[in-house]
Design an enzyme around this catalytic site. Sequence first.
Site, short mmCIF file in Angstrom:
data_model
loop_
_atom_site.label_atom_id
_atom_site.label_comp_id
_atom_site.label_asym_id
_atom_site.label_seq_id
_atom_site.Cartn_x
_atom_site.Cartn_y
_atom_site.Cartn_z
N ARG A 1 33.77 -3.39 29.88
CA ARG A 1 34.13 -3.34 31.31
C ARG A 1 32.87 -3.29 32.16
NH1 ARG A 1 36.82 1.62 33.07
NH2 ARG A 1 36.02 0.70 34.96
N LYS B 1 27.16 -3.08 38.55
CA LYS B 1 28.64 -3.10 38.56
C LYS B 1 29.19 -2.43 39.82
CE LYS B 1 32.25 -0.44 36.18
NZ LYS B 1 32.21 0.75 37.04
N ASN B 2 28.71 -1.22 40.09
CA ASN B 2 29.33 -0.45 41.17
C ASN B 2 28.92 -0.91 42.57
OD1 ASN B 2 30.80 0.97 39.36
ND2 ASN B 2 29.57 2.84 39.44
N CYS C 1 38.43 4.82 34.63
CA CYS C 1 38.15 5.78 33.54
C CYS C 1 38.84 7.11 33.79
CB CYS C 1 36.65 6.00 33.40
SG CYS C 1 35.77 4.59 32.72
C1 UD1 Z 1 32.44 6.13 41.69
C2 UD1 Z 1 32.04 5.24 40.54
C3 UD1 Z 1 31.91 6.06 39.26
C4 UD1 Z 1 30.96 7.22 39.45
C5 UD1 Z 1 31.33 8.02 40.70
C6 UD1 Z 1 30.32 9.12 41.04
C7 UD1 Z 1 32.97 3.06 41.01
C8 UD1 Z 1 34.01 2.05 40.74
N1 UD1 Z 1 33.07 4.22 40.35
O1 UD1 Z 1 33.72 6.70 41.38
O2 UD1 Z 1 31.39 5.19 38.24
O3 UD1 Z 1 31.03 8.07 38.33
O4 UD1 Z 1 31.44 7.15 41.84
O5 UD1 Z 1 29.04 8.56 41.19
O6 UD1 Z 1 32.05 2.84 41.77
N2 UD1 Z 1 37.22 13.07 45.11
C9 UD1 Z 1 38.24 13.75 45.74
N3 UD1 Z 1 38.95 13.09 46.71
C10 UD1 Z 1 38.68 11.81 47.06
C11 UD1 Z 1 37.63 11.13 46.42
C12 UD1 Z 1 36.90 11.78 45.44
O7 UD1 Z 1 38.52 14.91 45.44
O8 UD1 Z 1 39.37 11.28 47.93
C13 UD1 Z 1 36.42 13.75 44.08
C14 UD1 Z 1 36.54 13.09 42.69
O9 UD1 Z 1 37.68 13.51 42.01
C15 UD1 Z 1 35.25 13.53 42.07
C16 UD1 Z 1 34.26 13.54 43.24
O10 UD1 Z 1 35.05 13.62 44.40
O11 UD1 Z 1 35.40 14.83 41.56
C17 UD1 Z 1 33.36 12.32 43.35
O12 UD1 Z 1 34.15 11.15 43.27
P1 UD1 Z 1 33.71 9.75 43.88
O13 UD1 Z 1 32.26 9.84 44.28
O14 UD1 Z 1 34.71 9.37 44.91
O15 UD1 Z 1 33.81 8.81 42.62
P2 UD1 Z 1 34.56 7.42 42.52
O16 UD1 Z 1 34.40 6.65 43.78
O17 UD1 Z 1 35.93 7.64 41.98
#
Ligand code: UD1
Length: 428
Positions: free
Chosen positions: A397, A22-23, A117
């Site tokens: 999903r 998915k990701n 989520c």
């Molecule tokens: C993606 C995945 C999700 C997975 C996560 C971590 C998708 C659609 N989703 O989510 O399933 O759980 O990676 O492997 O692929 N953060 C910030 N600022 C930012 C971006 C992130 O503070 O601009 C923080 C987030 O709040 C979180 C951490 O960084 O605490 C990691 O987030 P991130 O790796 O970006 O996860 P997602 O891309 O949202």
Amino acid sequence: MEKFVIHGGRPLVGEIEISGMKNAALPILMGCVLVKGECIIENLPEIHDVTVSLQILEAMGATVRMLDRNTVAIDASNVRYGTAPLELVNTIRASYYLMGAELGRFGKTHVGYPGGCDFGVRPIDQHLKGFKVLGADAEIVNGYVDAETEDGLVGGHIFFDLVSVGATINVMLAACMAKGMTEIENAAKEPHVVDLANFLNACGADIKGAGTDTIRINGVERLHGCSYAIIPDMIEAGTYMIAAAATRGDLTITNVIPKHLDCVSAKMREMGVTVEEGDEWVRVSHKGELTAANVKTQPYPGYPTDMQPQISILMCLAKGTSTLKESVFDNRFRYIDELLRMGANVKVDGKMATFEGGGLSAARVRAVDLRAGAAMVIAGLAIEGCTEVDNIRLIERGYDHIIEKLQAVGADICRVEIKDVKASAQAE
Ligand code: UD1
């Protein structure tokens, strides 16, 4: 509305084939926006988030043709900037990849703030920081992310404050056709980051270092179409591995890359589960008691946060005290209330949950998010009695044909229409 009804206590035995990740699928689909020409994407999982992504691309003017259930041809030559429908964008997290894709293709973006989520606050400041380095100063106005450049994007040096899958992917998308070299440091190393880089390179991009801390992207003039097969979903595989152990079953899980699951396999072995692996399969079997363990979620190659709720079920069933520390997201323990409903002996203190084991009992529970929903299904399969899981749209999903795959290995699980919608609404 529908729910899953599970009569548990039967070992899962047999073979389950894993679908495309998915990701990886979602950023690759959004990445097609960068390409003038046809991309054939194979090993696409049949899941709700993919359906929504294809609807978004079609609404933007892309031609989308399903060649078979798992193969799609996308020609985004005629996509129009800023036309992704808000009501679709709002429902999935991966729609935020349109920001990077639109910036890369048009030098500007206008995309609704993403959904996804609920794990607590999920800021996108690192994405915006990356875009700014490339010359696009983004702002959030009226629920949309807006960014524009005067003379197109120019490569630059980005050091992320934290490891973010989404920000790494978004900057890769934006930088593919920027002028000059972009260097991303403190990049995410997840297999789906590598898969997207491989897809973009197959389209003519020049990306090196994906899978390490530092990614270098040499901007190219244009991207062309290609054929590309998505890698297997390590989280789907890990979920069935845990289901095998929880039900004291014996499952061979095929179409996987065992290396991606090293951390999950190691933790399961520590808990007393037998995990064998070959080139493209893992076999998980278990009898007797599970041993308590301590798990801390981390970016790849650490224990994945997307496998956190699932292993909590093994901790509920194990003998002794286990601890589960969430270190990626702010609030990923909302599902613990559902475990309490099942009689779990668990306490939460901030980002740490402590399980005393002692088992679970069947109850009516709900999926609070995608992976937590999968954990409820694992619990239902493992314990005697009838477990009902509400809010299953969240599970669907991200899990391709979950009912059919589980039924084929001996699970007594079915999808049932909810008649008492009032009770279900309360569960929401
Ligand atoms: C993606 C995945 C999700 C997975 C996560 C971590 C998708 C659609 N989703 O989510 O399933 O759980 O990676 O492997 O692929 N953060 C910030 N600022 C930012 C971006 C992130 O503070 O601009 C923080 C987030 O709040 C979180 C951490 O960084 O605490 C990691 O987030 P991130 O790796 O970006 O996860 P997602 O891309 O949202």
